[in-house]
Design an enzyme around this catalytic site. Structure first.
Site, PDB file in Angstrom:
ATOM      1  N   ASP A  19      -7.248  -2.468   2.792  1.00 34.33           N
ATOM      2  CA  ASP A  19      -6.120  -3.353   2.484  1.00 34.33           C
ATOM      3  C   ASP A  19      -6.435  -4.793   2.899  1.00 34.33           C
ATOM      4  O   ASP A  19      -5.648  -5.711   2.630  1.00 34.33           O
ATOM      5  CB  ASP A  19      -4.848  -2.874   3.206  1.00 34.33           C
ATOM      6  N   LYS A  36      -8.878  -4.502  -3.946  1.00 34.35           N
ATOM      7  CA  LYS A  36      -7.419  -4.573  -4.051  1.00 34.35           C
ATOM      8  C   LYS A  36      -6.948  -6.026  -4.198  1.00 34.35           C
ATOM      9  O   LYS A  36      -5.962  -6.310  -4.884  1.00 34.35           O
ATOM     10  CB  LYS A  36      -6.776  -3.912  -2.834  1.00 34.35           C
ATOM     11  N   ASP A  93      -2.092  -0.583   5.729  1.00 29.79           N
ATOM     12  CA  ASP A  93      -2.419   0.152   6.944  1.00 29.79           C
ATOM     13  C   ASP A  93      -3.906   0.396   7.149  1.00 29.79           C
ATOM     14  O   ASP A  93      -4.308   0.817   8.229  1.00 29.79           O
ATOM     15  CB  ASP A  93      -1.697   1.517   6.960  1.00 29.79           C
ATOM     16  N   ASP A 143       0.858  -1.182   0.000  1.00 33.44           N
ATOM     17  CA  ASP A 143       0.000   0.000   0.000  1.00 33.44           C
ATOM     18  C   ASP A 143       0.900   1.240   0.000  1.00 33.44           C
ATOM     19  O   ASP A 143       2.080   1.175   0.350  1.00 33.44           O
ATOM     20  CB  ASP A 143      -0.879  -0.024   1.262  1.00 33.44           C
TER      21      ASP A 143
END
Lengths: 224, 224
Positions: free
Chosen positions: A179, A152, A175, A11
């Site tokens: 994610d 993602k 984070d 990320d």
């Protein structure tokens, strides 16, 4: 335990950068080292593809890109739009009819999702646009209204497939709430110390350090 | 001689990056230090404004941006398009009718100039489109067809004016032919060691080191 990890899914905001979105030297160093060792890095970000491409060029990464939370990818040099913006735009218009909300900068370049300033809570957004077929994320930098058919994780799998790697051969570091999916599809799931609780809950490893120091810690532990 | 320099105007490709356009740690460090000392950095680049904004965010710079070789600026948070693309597009179409030329990536975002791949020489381009009112630069990363009424120097002056600084109170560092104008309007004119000869000819100081090491050398010498 020896890890044979072949790629790193990373990320950007809040992970290789600090909370002001500034990239830090430890991240630059460890990214260079991993790439030099033949372990490609794939950025997995909520940013638009133009921004993601520049970040990849500036940092010298070669693995490919997941942008707009999975809505757009660049794999083997080709850009593909995977997310459908239509429902997100309808949801946004409805939200705008109820509250003062504004698009983030560079929104004219966003092609698969809508990103709004965090002047409204994620909960209120979800409640208000409940009838729309849209997934809502709060990334701590923006609130994003996204196509449920892409995320993602699903988009990362497409990139690793093109690289000839299974996602369970990669390290993933993030984070935020958004994610979760790309950590879930990866072998080693790392949350940096500053990460959201929802992400820490699913991580294999939470770094002792935050932001880029956490990234350096994880890459040195599992790859280098 | 003591310098009272109040801002740093900095080219990107080939200056804070290496020849592959990868930013290097020495540049990241010295940029952070200068900004922490209250000396804002203004990126002055041939990139599109989206790219320039991301570079500024990633590196934490606050002085403003000159993008598209002066055709677009961001000053005090506002983006302004200063260059007129029309004549550049006509020249490009004419060039395309004579030779195999292609736009660089992200060309759909270029709003004030046309940038083409370096598959043709600068000389041949200049010769072919001689009748068009266009200035041609070879930046070593692309060949750019630009509006003659704007350049990196004239646009830098607009930004420093908004900052309350005269350009003869700033340090300028570059590497290419298209950096001549913004070095010319600045007090201390620095060419990095890898710079084009035409730029070295007008520089006050040529760094001993190249790329980001040259930037660090210059900023440490004149600012820090």
């Amino acid at each position: 335990m020896e890890y044979k990890l072949k790629a790193i899914a990373l990320d950007v905001d809040g992970t290789i950068t600090d909370e002001t979105r500034r990239v830090c030297v430890n991240a630059v160093n460890v990214i260079h080292r991993a790439e030099n060792e033949g372990v490609p890095i794939i950025f997995v970000t909520g940013n638009v593809i133009c921004a993601a491409k520049i970040i990849a060029i500036l940092l010298g990464t070669t693995g490919g890109l997941v942008a707009e939370n999975g809505g757009v990818i660049e794999s083997q040099g080709k850009i593909k739009i995977l997310g459908n913006i239509t429902e997100c735009q309808k949801a946004y218009e409805f939200l705008k009819s109820k509250f003062e909300v504004t698009n983030v900068e560079l929104s004219d370049q966003r092609v698969s999702e809508v990103a709004i300033e965090r002047t409204i809570t994620e909960e209120l957004v979800k409640e208000t646009i409940n009838d729309f077929n849209v997934v809502v994320y709060d990334t701590k930098f923006a609130i994003q209204l996204t196509d449920p058919s892409v995320n993602k994780g699903s988009s990362l799998k497409m990139i690793t497939t093109d690289l000839g790697i299974k996602t369970d051969e990669n390290l993933a570091i993030g984070d935020s709430e958004n994610d979760i999916e790309f950590l879930r599809v990866s072998d080693v799931k790392v949350a940096v110390n500053n990460a959201a609780d929802e992400l820490k809950d699913i991580a294999d490893y939470i770094t002792e350090k935050s932001y880029d120091d956490g990234v350096a810690e994880a890459i040195e532990r599992f790859i280098l």
